[in-house]
Design a protein around this motif. Structure first.
Motif, PDB file in Angstrom:
ATOM      1  N   HIS A  45      10.481  68.398  35.148  1.00 48.25           N
ATOM      2  CA  HIS A  45       9.040  68.338  34.886  1.00 48.25           C
ATOM      3  C   HIS A  45       8.264  69.197  36.285  1.00 48.25           C
ATOM      4  CE1 HIS A  45       9.149  64.587  37.975  1.00 48.25           C
ATOM      5  NE2 HIS A  45       9.359  65.796  38.677  1.00 48.25           N
ATOM      6  N   TYR A  46       6.981  69.501  35.886  1.00 47.09           N
ATOM      7  CA  TYR A  46       6.411  70.182  36.897  1.00 47.09           C
ATOM      8  C   TYR A  46       5.923  69.234  37.934  1.00 47.09           C
ATOM      9  CZ  TYR A  46       2.017  73.052  38.614  1.00 47.09           C
ATOM     10  OH  TYR A  46       1.220  73.569  39.325  1.00 47.09           O
ATOM     11  N   SER A  47       5.848  69.748  39.066  1.00 48.57           N
ATOM     12  CA  SER A  47       5.511  68.839  40.293  1.00 48.57           C
ATOM     13  C   SER A  47       5.057  69.829  41.360  1.00 48.57           C
ATOM     14  CB  SER A  47       6.713  68.104  40.983  1.00 48.57           C
ATOM     15  OG  SER A  47       6.360  67.239  41.782  1.00 48.57           O
ATOM     16  N   ALA A  48       4.895  69.341  42.839  1.00 48.92           N
ATOM     17  CA  ALA A  48       4.593  70.108  43.831  1.00 48.92           C
ATOM     18  C   ALA A  48       4.962  69.573  45.092  1.00 48.92           C
ATOM     19  CB  ALA A  48       2.916  70.101  43.879  1.00 48.92           C
ATOM     20  N   LEU A  49       5.119  70.128  46.128  1.00 50.14           N
ATOM     21  CA  LEU A  49       5.441  69.760  47.339  1.00 50.14           C
ATOM     22  C   LEU A  49       3.869  69.822  48.168  1.00 50.14           C
ATOM     23  CD1 LEU A  49       8.536  72.261  48.117  1.00 50.14           C
ATOM     24  CD2 LEU A  49       8.402  70.034  47.193  1.00 50.14           C
ATOM     25  N   LEU A  50       3.692  68.845  49.010  1.00 53.91           N
ATOM     26  CA  LEU A  50       2.566  68.877  49.350  1.00 53.91           C
ATOM     27  C   LEU A  50       2.471  68.766  50.938  1.00 53.91           C
ATOM     28  CD1 LEU A  50       0.707  66.283  47.056  1.00 53.91           C
ATOM     29  CD2 LEU A  50       0.590  68.631  46.761  1.00 53.91           C
ATOM     30  N   TYR A  51       1.538  69.259  51.623  1.00 53.79           N
ATOM     31  CA  TYR A  51       1.448  68.994  53.137  1.00 53.79           C
ATOM     32  C   TYR A  51       0.645  67.512  53.355  1.00 53.79           C
ATOM     33  CZ  TYR A  51       1.588  73.805  53.743  1.00 53.79           C
ATOM     34  OH  TYR A  51       2.306  75.265  53.876  1.00 53.79           O
ATOM     35  N   THR A  53      -2.717  68.996  50.445  1.00 47.96           N
ATOM     36  CA  THR A  53      -3.021  70.368  49.778  1.00 47.96           C
ATOM     37  C   THR A  53      -1.510  71.055  49.602  1.00 47.96           C
ATOM     38  OG1 THR A  53      -2.969  71.340  51.875  1.00 47.96           O
ATOM     39  CG2 THR A  53      -4.886  70.589  51.188  1.00 47.96           C
ATOM     40  N   PHE A  54      -1.349  72.091  48.781  1.00 42.90           N
ATOM     41  CA  PHE A  54      -0.169  72.560  48.465  1.00 42.90           C
ATOM     42  C   PHE A  54       0.794  73.418  49.244  1.00 42.90           C
ATOM     43  CE2 PHE A  54      -3.053  71.814  44.867  1.00 42.90           C
ATOM     44  CZ  PHE A  54      -2.046  70.964  44.014  1.00 42.90           C
ATOM     45  N   VAL A  55       1.957  72.810  49.588  1.00 38.00           N
ATOM     46  CA  VAL A  55       2.904  73.847  50.050  1.00 38.00           C
ATOM     47  C   VAL A  55       3.394  74.972  49.078  1.00 38.00           C
ATOM     48  CG1 VAL A  55       5.356  74.088  50.849  1.00 38.00           C
ATOM     49  CG2 VAL A  55       4.100  71.773  51.504  1.00 38.00           C
ATOM     50  N   ASP A  56       3.411  74.421  47.666  1.00 40.50           N
ATOM     51  CA  ASP A  56       3.892  75.064  46.512  1.00 40.50           C
ATOM     52  C   ASP A  56       4.099  73.979  45.368  1.00 40.50           C
ATOM     53  OD1 ASP A  56       4.903  77.306  45.175  1.00 40.50           O
ATOM     54  OD2 ASP A  56       6.729  77.423  45.868  1.00 40.50           O
ATOM     55  N   ASP A  57       3.729  74.867  44.052  1.00 41.38           N
ATOM     56  CA  ASP A  57       4.141  74.150  42.969  1.00 41.38           C
ATOM     57  C   ASP A  57       5.592  74.460  42.590  1.00 41.38           C
ATOM     58  OD1 ASP A  57       3.646  76.573  42.177  1.00 41.38           O
ATOM     59  OD2 ASP A  57       2.507  75.949  40.418  1.00 41.38           O
ATOM     60  N   VAL A  58       6.286  73.569  41.941  1.00 43.80           N
ATOM     61  CA  VAL A  58       7.687  73.626  41.686  1.00 43.80           C
ATOM     62  C   VAL A  58       8.080  72.996  40.420  1.00 43.80           C
ATOM     63  CG1 VAL A  58       8.516  73.414  43.945  1.00 43.80           C
ATOM     64  CG2 VAL A  58       8.189  71.248  42.682  1.00 43.80           C
ATOM     65  N   ILE A  59       9.176  73.279  39.777  1.00 39.33           N
ATOM     66  CA  ILE A  59       9.741  72.922  38.506  1.00 39.33           C
ATOM     67  C   ILE A  59      10.916  72.079  39.130  1.00 39.33           C
ATOM     68  CG2 ILE A  59      10.840  73.051  36.416  1.00 39.33           C
ATOM     69  CD1 ILE A  59       7.919  73.731  36.413  1.00 39.33           C
TER      70      ILE A  59
END
Length: 395
Positions: free
Chosen positions: A100-106, A110-116
């Motif tokens: 799935h699509y997800s993200a690492l957040l601060y 806000t976004f550290v990065d988006d990830v699969i």
């Protein structure tokens, strides 16, 4: 992913297929610190590559992407707990073989990065990250799982990753693998033989808005070049051509897929980016959750919209958005001519009061205001039956 407009520098990193791209006459650019092909003029360039993916099939070298494995430590369960803490989607809902699509957040939301996120096993996960944020992401993951019972491995240099994308991608893959691809749904994956190589990860994912597969093969030069050649040979009857990162950008823009440093960044939160469907606030604690609760209660001050130019002009990244009478109200995050629609399109952050479909927005281009209007997104959505290119606008 990063912008594709930086000059070449001698210290740029290279994928195992770099020599292949140069033999094919690719135009090479600095892409997030990597020497990567932006287009292949010999086969028609960006527009031809874009149209090949929409109508048939193309192949991208995306080996610059990063890969982080988070697996069981001393006792089972620690990897899942760590991934839940790190990412905003709910990894506990993934079946083995699902992504799935997800993200690492601060902590700010806000976004550290988006990830699969791929679930390899009960307590075993693969996070596919962006090229330009590789080192930052790996440091972030390592620093933020220190209190969890898991093992973190940086596998970024272990794989050559090829993205075979388009409605005929499955026909190409059937010639290359013994895996049952009909049983692999969108955002699922399997392992099988590919080009005679055993136990290769085959994921039905991509960044183009089309059906497609991403394969992960050993990153040594000889193996990588052999697989590339066999993919090209298998795809010849379907019109497969090599595609650069320029077409990858226009394809993802039409599909309204976020680009790091543009639609998402360390100054943009999840609600502003319109990615709330991937953010599972009810799963429990994760980094950034408290800030997102506060931001939601405070209300949006800006939101991401799709624009279509009415006046002749191209809304480029970072151009200013204005109202008819007033000064700056927002900014273009990504903009380009759309090869599929034959129109100039863009994504922009504007005040919520100006986000209603049909609202006129003016884009400042070389000191002059050019009229655009808010339109539904995604700009393009692939048809359910992949027999012809079709443009479907959805709210």
């Amino acid at each position: 992913m990063e912008s594709v407009n930086s000059p070449i520098a001698s210290e740029l990193r290279k994928t195992a297929l770099n020599a292949v791209h140069r033999r094919l006459g690719a135009k090479m650019v600095n892409f997030g610190g990597w020497d990567m092909p932006v287009e292949y003029p010999s086969t028609g360039g960006l527009v031809a590559e874009h149209k090949a993916v929409r109508s048939s099939v193309g192949v991208f070298d995306v080996s610059h992407m990063g890969d982080i494995r988070v697996r069981t430590g001393r006792t089972p369960g620690g990897a899942l707990t760590a991934v839940q803490h790190l990412s905003m989607n709910d990894a506990s809902k993934l079946a083995i073989g699902q992504a799935h699509y997800s993200a690492l957040l601060y902590p700010t939301g806000t976004f550290v990065d988006d990830v699969i996120v791929h679930r390899l096993g009960d307590d075993d996960f693969l996070l596919v990250i962006n090229a330009g944020t590789r080192e930052k992401d790996i440091r972030w993951v390592r620093e933020n799982v220190k209190g969890f019972d898991c093992v973190v491995e940086d596998l970024s240099d272990a794989y050559t990753q090829l993205a075979i994308q388009g409605p005929r991608a499955i026909d190409v893959m059937r010639k290359l693998t013994d895996a049952n691809l009909d049983g692999v749904k969108n955002y699922w994956f399997t392992h099988g033989s590919v080009c005679g190589l055993k136990d290769i990860l085959i994921a039905r994912t991509g960044y183009t808005g089309e059906d497609g597969f991403e394969i992960y093969v050993p990153s040594d030069k000889a193996t990588s070049e052999e697989v590339w050649t066999r993919v090209m040979d298998a795809g010849r009857e379907f019109g497969l051509i090599p595609c650069g990162l320029g077409a990858r950008n226009t394809l993802r823009l039409e599909a309204k897929m976020a680009l790091y440093g543009h639609e998402i960044s360390d100054t943009i939160n999840v609600w502003e980016a319109g990615l709330d469907r991937y953010c599972k606030m009810d799963k429990g604690e994760f980094i950034g959750r408290e800030a997102l609760e506060r931001a939601k209660a405070a209300g949006l001050k800006r939101t991401l919209v799709g624009l279509e130019m009415i006046d002749r002009g191209i809304a480029r990244d970072e151009y200013c958005c204005c109202s008819e009478a007033d000064g700056a109200i927002g900014v273009i995050t990504s903009g380009s001519p759309s090869p599929t629609l034959g129109k100039n399109i863009a994504l922009a952050y504007v005040p919520p009061s100006m986000s209603v479909v049909g609202t006129p927005i003016y884009v400042e281009i070389r000191g002059q205001k050019y009229k655009a209007q808010v339109v539904p997104t995604p700009f393009y959505k692939r048809p359910k039956m992949a027999t012809a290119t079709q443009v479907v606008k959805t709210a």
